[in-house]
Design a protein around this motif. Sequence first.
Motif, PDB file in Angstrom:
ATOM      1  N   TYR A   4      -2.978   0.577  -5.987  1.00  0.00           N
ATOM      2  CA  TYR A   4      -3.984   0.408  -4.930  1.00  0.00           C
ATOM      3  C   TYR A   4      -5.265   1.174  -5.236  1.00  0.00           C
ATOM      4  CZ  TYR A   4      -0.297  -1.728  -2.157  1.00  0.00           C
ATOM      5  OH  TYR A   4       0.701  -2.547  -1.708  1.00  0.00           O
ATOM      6  N   THR A   5      -6.404   0.510  -4.944  1.00  0.00           N
ATOM      7  CA  THR A   5      -7.693   1.116  -5.274  1.00  0.00           C
ATOM      8  C   THR A   5      -8.658   1.165  -4.104  1.00  0.00           C
ATOM      9  OG1 THR A   5      -8.506  -1.058  -5.967  1.00  0.00           O
ATOM     10  CG2 THR A   5      -7.613   0.385  -7.693  1.00  0.00           C
ATOM     11  N   GLY A   6      -8.367   0.449  -3.012  1.00  0.00           N
ATOM     12  CA  GLY A   6      -9.317   0.380  -1.900  1.00  0.00           C
ATOM     13  C   GLY A   6      -8.607   0.514  -0.577  1.00  0.00           C
ATOM     14  N   PRO A   7      -8.933  -0.362   0.372  1.00  0.00           N
ATOM     15  CA  PRO A   7      -8.248  -0.314   1.660  1.00  0.00           C
ATOM     16  C   PRO A   7      -6.746  -0.515   1.474  1.00  0.00           C
ATOM     17  CG  PRO A   7     -10.145  -1.775   1.786  1.00  0.00           C
ATOM     18  CD  PRO A   7      -9.964  -1.414   0.345  1.00  0.00           C
ATOM     19  N   VAL A   8      -5.956   0.191   2.250  1.00  0.00           N
ATOM     20  CA  VAL A   8      -4.501  -0.023   2.262  1.00  0.00           C
ATOM     21  C   VAL A   8      -4.079  -0.219   3.718  1.00  0.00           C
ATOM     22  CG1 VAL A   8      -3.932   1.213   0.144  1.00  0.00           C
ATOM     23  CG2 VAL A   8      -4.129   2.483   2.279  1.00  0.00           C
ATOM     24  N   PHE A   9      -3.010  -0.998   3.922  1.00  0.00           N
ATOM     25  CA  PHE A   9      -2.587  -1.256   5.297  1.00  0.00           C
ATOM     26  C   PHE A   9      -1.074  -1.312   5.410  1.00  0.00           C
ATOM     27  CE2 PHE A   9      -4.056  -5.120   3.170  1.00  0.00           C
ATOM     28  CZ  PHE A   9      -5.409  -4.850   2.983  1.00  0.00           C
ATOM     29  N   GLU A  10      -0.582  -0.996   6.577  1.00  0.00           N
ATOM     30  CA  GLU A  10       0.826  -1.222   6.860  1.00  0.00           C
ATOM     31  C   GLU A  10       1.018  -1.360   8.358  1.00  0.00           C
ATOM     32  OE1 GLU A  10       2.966   2.118   5.187  1.00  0.00           O
ATOM     33  OE2 GLU A  10       3.332   2.962   7.168  1.00  0.00           O
ATOM     34  N   SER A  11       1.994  -2.202   8.752  1.00  0.00           N
ATOM     35  CA  SER A  11       2.234  -2.438  10.175  1.00  0.00           C
ATOM     36  C   SER A  11       3.532  -1.786  10.599  1.00  0.00           C
ATOM     37  CB  SER A  11       2.339  -3.932  10.468  1.00  0.00           C
ATOM     38  OG  SER A  11       1.230  -4.590   9.936  1.00  0.00           O
ATOM     39  N   ILE A  12       3.486  -1.194  11.760  1.00  0.00           N
ATOM     40  CA  ILE A  12       4.684  -0.538  12.282  1.00  0.00           C
ATOM     41  C   ILE A  12       4.922  -0.980  13.719  1.00  0.00           C
ATOM     42  CG2 ILE A  12       4.654   1.510  10.813  1.00  0.00           C
ATOM     43  CD1 ILE A  12       3.018   2.898  12.962  1.00  0.00           C
ATOM     44  N   VAL A  13       6.194  -0.982  14.103  1.00  0.00           N
ATOM     45  CA  VAL A  13       6.544  -1.200  15.508  1.00  0.00           C
ATOM     46  C   VAL A  13       7.179   0.084  16.012  1.00  0.00           C
ATOM     47  CG1 VAL A  13       6.849  -3.693  15.522  1.00  0.00           C
ATOM     48  CG2 VAL A  13       8.690  -2.261  14.687  1.00  0.00           C
ATOM     49  N   THR A  14       7.056   0.323  17.309  1.00  0.00           N
ATOM     50  CA  THR A  14       7.597   1.567  17.854  1.00  0.00           C
ATOM     51  C   THR A  14       9.118   1.535  17.857  1.00  0.00           C
ATOM     52  OG1 THR A  14       7.231   0.551  20.009  1.00  0.00           O
ATOM     53  CG2 THR A  14       5.629   2.182  19.283  1.00  0.00           C
ATOM     54  N   ARG A  15       9.684   0.325  18.028  1.00  0.00           N
ATOM     55  CA  ARG A  15      11.121   0.188  18.074  1.00  0.00           C
ATOM     56  C   ARG A  15      11.498  -1.018  17.229  1.00  0.00           C
ATOM     57  NH1 ARG A  15      14.147  -2.685  21.885  1.00  0.00           N
ATOM     58  NH2 ARG A  15      12.226  -3.270  22.887  1.00  0.00           N
ATOM     59  N   PRO A  16      12.508  -1.018  16.413  1.00  0.00           N
ATOM     60  CA  PRO A  16      13.310   0.142  16.045  1.00  0.00           C
ATOM     61  C   PRO A  16      12.600   0.979  14.978  1.00  0.00           C
ATOM     62  CG  PRO A  16      14.075  -1.780  14.870  1.00  0.00           C
ATOM     63  CD  PRO A  16      12.945  -2.243  15.741  1.00  0.00           C
ATOM     64  N   ALA A  17      13.125   2.141  14.698  1.00  0.00           N
ATOM     65  CA  ALA A  17      12.533   3.002  13.685  1.00  0.00           C
ATOM     66  C   ALA A  17      13.058   2.612  12.305  1.00  0.00           C
ATOM     67  CB  ALA A  17      12.879   4.458  13.988  1.00  0.00           C
ATOM     68  N   ILE A  18      12.441   1.611  11.709  1.00  0.00           N
ATOM     69  CA  ILE A  18      12.901   1.187  10.383  1.00  0.00           C
ATOM     70  C   ILE A  18      11.756   1.160   9.381  1.00  0.00           C
ATOM     71  CG2 ILE A  18      14.950  -0.163  10.923  1.00  0.00           C
ATOM     72  CD1 ILE A  18      13.140  -2.635  11.000  1.00  0.00           C
ATOM     73  N   GLY A  19      10.764   2.011   9.584  1.00  0.00           N
ATOM     74  CA  GLY A  19       9.661   2.029   8.631  1.00  0.00           C
ATOM     75  C   GLY A  19       8.732   0.848   8.856  1.00  0.00           C
ATOM     76  N   SER A  20       7.944   0.532   7.836  1.00  0.00           N
ATOM     77  CA  SER A  20       6.906  -0.469   8.024  1.00  0.00           C
ATOM     78  C   SER A  20       7.442  -1.888   7.876  1.00  0.00           C
ATOM     79  CB  SER A  20       5.782  -0.223   7.026  1.00  0.00           C
ATOM     80  OG  SER A  20       6.313  -0.097   5.723  1.00  0.00           O
ATOM     81  N   GLU A  72      -7.754  -3.271 -10.066  1.00  0.00           N
ATOM     82  CA  GLU A  72      -7.633  -3.050 -11.510  1.00  0.00           C
ATOM     83  C   GLU A  72      -6.347  -3.572 -12.129  1.00  0.00           C
ATOM     84  OE1 GLU A  72      -8.617   1.137 -11.569  1.00  0.00           O
ATOM     85  OE2 GLU A  72     -10.516   0.477 -10.679  1.00  0.00           O
ATOM     86  N   LEU A  73      -5.455  -4.068 -11.295  1.00  0.00           N
ATOM     87  CA  LEU A  73      -4.143  -4.487 -11.808  1.00  0.00           C
ATOM     88  C   LEU A  73      -4.230  -5.699 -12.732  1.00  0.00           C
ATOM     89  CD1 LEU A  73      -1.123  -4.023 -11.818  1.00  0.00           C
ATOM     90  CD2 LEU A  73      -0.953  -5.313  -9.698  1.00  0.00           C
ATOM     91  N   ILE A  74      -4.954  -6.717 -12.311  1.00  0.00           N
ATOM     92  CA  ILE A  74      -5.012  -7.954 -13.088  1.00  0.00           C
ATOM     93  C   ILE A  74      -5.694  -7.707 -14.440  1.00  0.00           C
ATOM     94  CG2 ILE A  74      -5.849 -10.346 -13.097  1.00  0.00           C
ATOM     95  CD1 ILE A  74      -5.776  -9.895  -9.873  1.00  0.00           C
ATOM     96  N   GLY A  75      -6.705  -6.838 -14.417  1.00  0.00           N
ATOM     97  CA  GLY A  75      -7.406  -6.500 -15.645  1.00  0.00           C
ATOM     98  C   GLY A  75      -6.496  -5.890 -16.705  1.00  0.00           C
ATOM     99  N   ARG A  76      -5.364  -5.377 -16.254  1.00  0.00           N
ATOM    100  CA  ARG A  76      -4.451  -4.776 -17.224  1.00  0.00           C
ATOM    101  C   ARG A  76      -3.749  -5.833 -18.057  1.00  0.00           C
ATOM    102  NH1 ARG A  76      -1.219  -0.119 -14.228  1.00  0.00           N
ATOM    103  NH2 ARG A  76      -0.303  -0.021 -16.308  1.00  0.00           N
ATOM    104  N   PHE A  77      -3.830  -7.090 -17.600  1.00  0.00           N
ATOM    105  CA  PHE A  77      -3.262  -8.181 -18.391  1.00  0.00           C
ATOM    106  C   PHE A  77      -4.320  -8.910 -19.206  1.00  0.00           C
ATOM    107  CE2 PHE A  77      -0.247  -7.795 -14.838  1.00  0.00           C
ATOM    108  CZ  PHE A  77       0.925  -7.613 -15.552  1.00  0.00           C
ATOM    109  N   THR A  78      -5.575  -8.886 -18.707  1.00  0.00           N
ATOM    110  CA  THR A  78      -6.617  -9.699 -19.347  1.00  0.00           C
ATOM    111  C   THR A  78      -7.702  -8.871 -19.997  1.00  0.00           C
ATOM    112  OG1 THR A  78      -7.871  -9.724 -17.279  1.00  0.00           O
ATOM    113  CG2 THR A  78      -6.341 -11.536 -17.650  1.00  0.00           C
ATOM    114  N   GLY A  79      -7.836  -7.621 -19.596  1.00  0.00           N
ATOM    115  CA  GLY A  79      -8.977  -6.841 -20.054  1.00  0.00           C
ATOM    116  C   GLY A  79     -10.215  -7.112 -19.231  1.00  0.00           C
ATOM    117  N   GLN A  80     -10.177  -8.186 -18.428  1.00  0.00           N
ATOM    118  CA  GLN A  80     -11.302  -8.507 -17.556  1.00  0.00           C
ATOM    119  C   GLN A  80     -10.948  -8.102 -16.131  1.00  0.00           C
ATOM    120  OE1 GLN A  80     -14.085 -10.497 -18.685  1.00  0.00           O
ATOM    121  NE2 GLN A  80     -13.231 -10.220 -20.739  1.00  0.00           N
ATOM    122  N   PRO A  81     -11.782  -7.316 -15.471  1.00  0.00           N
ATOM    123  CA  PRO A  81     -11.453  -6.938 -14.101  1.00  0.00           C
ATOM    124  C   PRO A  81     -11.493  -8.145 -13.165  1.00  0.00           C
ATOM    125  CG  PRO A  81     -13.670  -6.209 -14.676  1.00  0.00           C
ATOM    126  CD  PRO A  81     -13.055  -6.745 -15.928  1.00  0.00           C
TER     127      PRO A  81
END
Length: 462
Positions: free
Chosen positions: A300-316, A325-334
């Motif tokens: 991750y390089t910019g905005p990050v997001f995750e959704s949570i509910v109050t119930r049940p407590a099972i994480g996001s 920058e991830l795709i550029g690691r395969f092509t060399g092109q950003p």
Amino acid sequence: MRRVKPRTPPGMRDFTPTEVRQRTWVIERIRTVFERFGYEPVETPTLELFETLKGKLGDEGEQLLFKVLRRGTALEDLRLGRVNRVEVTDFDEVVDYALIYDLTVPFSRFLAMHPTLPMPFKRYQIQRVWRGDKPQRGRYRELYQCDVDVAGSASMLADAEIIAITVEALGELGFEEFTTRIGHRKLLDGLVESAGGGEHFQNICVAIDKLEKIGSDGVREEMARRGVPAEIATGILKQVTQEGPAPEILKRLEAPLAATRQGPQGIAETRELLAILSAMGVPEQHYRLDLRLVRGLDYYTGPVFESIVTRPAIGSLTGGGRYDELIGRFTGQPLPATGTTIGLERIIDAMKEHDLLPAAGSTTDLLVTIFDEATREAALRLATELRAAGLRTEVLLKPSRGLKQQIAYASAKGIPLLAIVGPDELAAGLVTLRAGPRDQRQVPRDRAAAEARTFLDALAGS
RNA sequence: GUGGGCAUAGCUCAGUUGGUUAGAGCGCUUGACUGUGGCUCAAGAGGUCGCGGGUUCAAAUCCCGUUGUCCACCCCA
């Protein structure tokens, strides 16, 4: 013969017809929302080359990969008992593939191999992924993920749309109390830099991520344990825990972040992102700026997001962000990209808790009863006609004495309607349609399909 | 990787301070019921009580170990 105790691999589950119907129902709703925004479906292989996944998921993630042993190595001799000892010096020598861990890395590889797609490319992908985690509540080793991503746009329009889709999908499934936390890697980067903790970035992030769980003092301890100087920890905590409306928080960050490399851009992007969400009319109770949100994955390089509910407590329930920058690691092109994952298993678990899943239902509309040998042919012919008319029709595929067994079968399977063609009906040119003990009607044989359909519609409506 | 709970029939579980031949419901098999309230009735198959050791006249029951599973931590969807 020795019996094998029936069991599934740890963290992997069977699904009964009822469960599959429920899961399909949920997936179709999510798919509908994705397509409503113009996203197109894509599929990628279950296995990726190990080198494709290597170095993209962080140490923790990579450890959780299910790796596939390379065939034809010395290990094969070991299996065949030709040797009783094998020396391995290079990991890549014995592992060539791995089960996919998420859909983001495969999608990045996919993009790198399909450069002529119209950009920005908006795709969704609903597939299984595997993680060698220790299973527990809300955590499985085999899970479905529903990913939506935009590639080829660095604009906050893309990030905002992803968040809007997340909110709409959760709403579509019937959730009412949920929040999408929005953070920004560049804000975090700037904060850490301004506090003088640049070299401790990773350690600081890991600690901040736990803020919700272990509180300020806990984070302070965690940072201390990870070698972060106390004054830096205090400085960052002060910034990250400030309360108030998002615009004010961003305003207050301006001065301290002014001289940092990423901070000013982080502030500008976050402002724009929030402005777009507002313009799109995304309900404000369903998203909020949260400087504490880090998220573990390396890419991750910019905005990050995750959704949570109050119930049940099972994480996001959902989680994602921008990975320019991830795709550029395969092509060399950003190639900039952003997107999110909706975790089907947790969605289902949460929906169970909130009683949001649809009733059991049935895959069959009606059962044509076979009264006896003499009327069997008439029953089979009727069933064929009903199928031709588009009704999901079955007969009991084993001999049965009388109607009781057939009614019991229909009942157990949740089949809503019965069509009875006995000698009486046959003689009179009629069919008896039966939905229940006191709910049955006789209709002309040649109107059976149409009458069955109206009957079913009436049942569904009531 | 660290800690805690649980482990009895294919499934869900009961099993008294350790005491005869270990039970129920569901499911399965067979039979009875000749056109209807989702059955009912009768019979039957199915168990190394997770595995190994120990204590005891006697262990599903107590102790130790081990494996599996679930829950919490870490991380994640």
